[in-house]
Write a protein that holds these residues in place. Structure first.
Motif, PDB file in Angstrom:
ATOM      1  N   HIS A 131      47.166  50.069  47.055  1.00  0.00           N
ATOM      2  CA  HIS A 131      47.998  51.252  46.852  1.00  0.00           C
ATOM      3  C   HIS A 131      47.132  52.371  46.300  1.00  0.00           C
ATOM      4  O   HIS A 131      46.190  52.132  45.551  1.00  0.00           O
ATOM      5  N   SER A 162      47.527  55.961  44.183  1.00  0.00           N
ATOM      6  CA  SER A 162      48.406  56.830  43.412  1.00  0.00           C
ATOM      7  C   SER A 162      47.749  58.199  43.287  1.00  0.00           C
ATOM      8  O   SER A 162      46.577  58.307  42.909  1.00  0.00           O
ATOM      9  N   ASN A 197      42.785  60.771  42.868  1.00  0.00           N
ATOM     10  CA  ASN A 197      43.480  59.551  43.272  1.00  0.00           C
ATOM     11  C   ASN A 197      42.967  58.332  42.508  1.00  0.00           C
ATOM     12  O   ASN A 197      41.798  58.281  42.122  1.00  0.00           O
ATOM     13  N   GLU A 255      56.627  52.294  33.775  1.00  0.00           N
ATOM     14  CA  GLU A 255      55.603  53.101  34.420  1.00  0.00           C
ATOM     15  C   GLU A 255      54.236  52.499  34.139  1.00  0.00           C
ATOM     16  O   GLU A 255      53.938  52.085  33.022  1.00  0.00           O
ATOM     17  N   LEU A 315      52.172  56.111  37.463  1.00  0.00           N
ATOM     18  CA  LEU A 315      52.727  55.540  38.690  1.00  0.00           C
ATOM     19  C   LEU A 315      54.080  54.921  38.380  1.00  0.00           C
ATOM     20  O   LEU A 315      54.187  54.022  37.547  1.00  0.00           O
ATOM     21  N   GLU A 369      57.324  53.147  43.415  1.00  0.00           N
ATOM     22  CA  GLU A 369      56.377  53.447  44.482  1.00  0.00           C
ATOM     23  C   GLU A 369      55.798  52.177  45.086  1.00  0.00           C
ATOM     24  O   GLU A 369      55.654  52.067  46.309  1.00  0.00           O
TER      25      GLU A 369
END
Length: 209
Positions: free
Chosen positions: A93, A95, A113, A164, A196, A200
């Motif tokens: 992933h 973020s 990122n 989170e 994040l 998600e």
């Protein structure tokens, strides 16, 4: 004797050097103007005044947007690195950290990122330290001509109240570009906190399923 053409050429270089230094000072950044072009400079991108300002503005924003005092204590929770029981979905992933607000009707193409691999416990419908395993945490930046982000370290923590995951990453910006034919260089350390939301990852899982 210096020719008139040579005089104006030197004057032009001097003005350009002063111009880019003053631009750096405006954003409280110290730019080094190289007197001798380094090997490999033919591969450097050349930026005009507006592009140089956009780059420096972005770095200044990143520095000012960095962690506040006390936020630097983010440390990866041991459970976030322990294998989960009955491992289910395993994937990666990225973020993205929200960047500068829209300016003059367009969104900046610069991105910061954090990328990582994760394993989620089989059948898990929520993210907790006992259902999520993280590995290969790495930060990078994209969409920025004339600068590279050199990743040093990334850690993560979990907030039980907000569910989170927060990533804390450290590194430095390495600026290297041409301005009016002059080679410009700068290194500046920086750190980010990238939040994040659990949803998600769960959204990614639902798509994969």
């Amino acid at each position: 004797m210096l020719s008139i053409a040579g005089f104006f050429l030197l004057a032009g270089c001097s003005n350009a050097n002063e111009e880019i230094r003053e631009l750096g000072e405006e954003y409280e950044l110290t730019l080094v103007v190289m007197e001798d072009t380094m090997l490999g400079s033919d591969d450097l991108v050349e930026l005009d005044y507006d592009e140089s300002e956009e780059l420096l503005q972005y770095i200044r924003h990143s520095l000012d947007d960095g962690p506040q005092q006390g936020d630097r204590d983010v440390a990866i929770e041991p459970k976030l690195k322990e294998p989960v029981e009955e491992a289910g979905v395993a994937s990666s992933h990225t973020s993205y950290l929200d960047e500068m607000s829209e300016d003059e009707g367009h969104q900046s193409g610069f991105n910061r990122n954090v990328h990582f691999n994760y394993t989620l416990q089989q059948g898990a419908d929520s993210i907790t330290p006992s259902t999520l395993e993280l590995s290969e945490l790495h930060s990078y930046a994209s969409g920025m001509p004339g600068v590279d982000w050199i990743h040093a370290n990334t850690s993560a923590s979990f907030d039980e109240n907000t569910e989170e995951v927060s990533f804390y990453t450290t590194g430095q910006w390495e600026v290297h570009f041409l301005y009016e034919g002059n080679e410009i260089w700068m290194e500046v350390p920086d750190d980010w906190i990238v939040p994040l939301q659990s949803e998600e990852i769960l959204e990614d899982v639902s798509v994969e399923r």
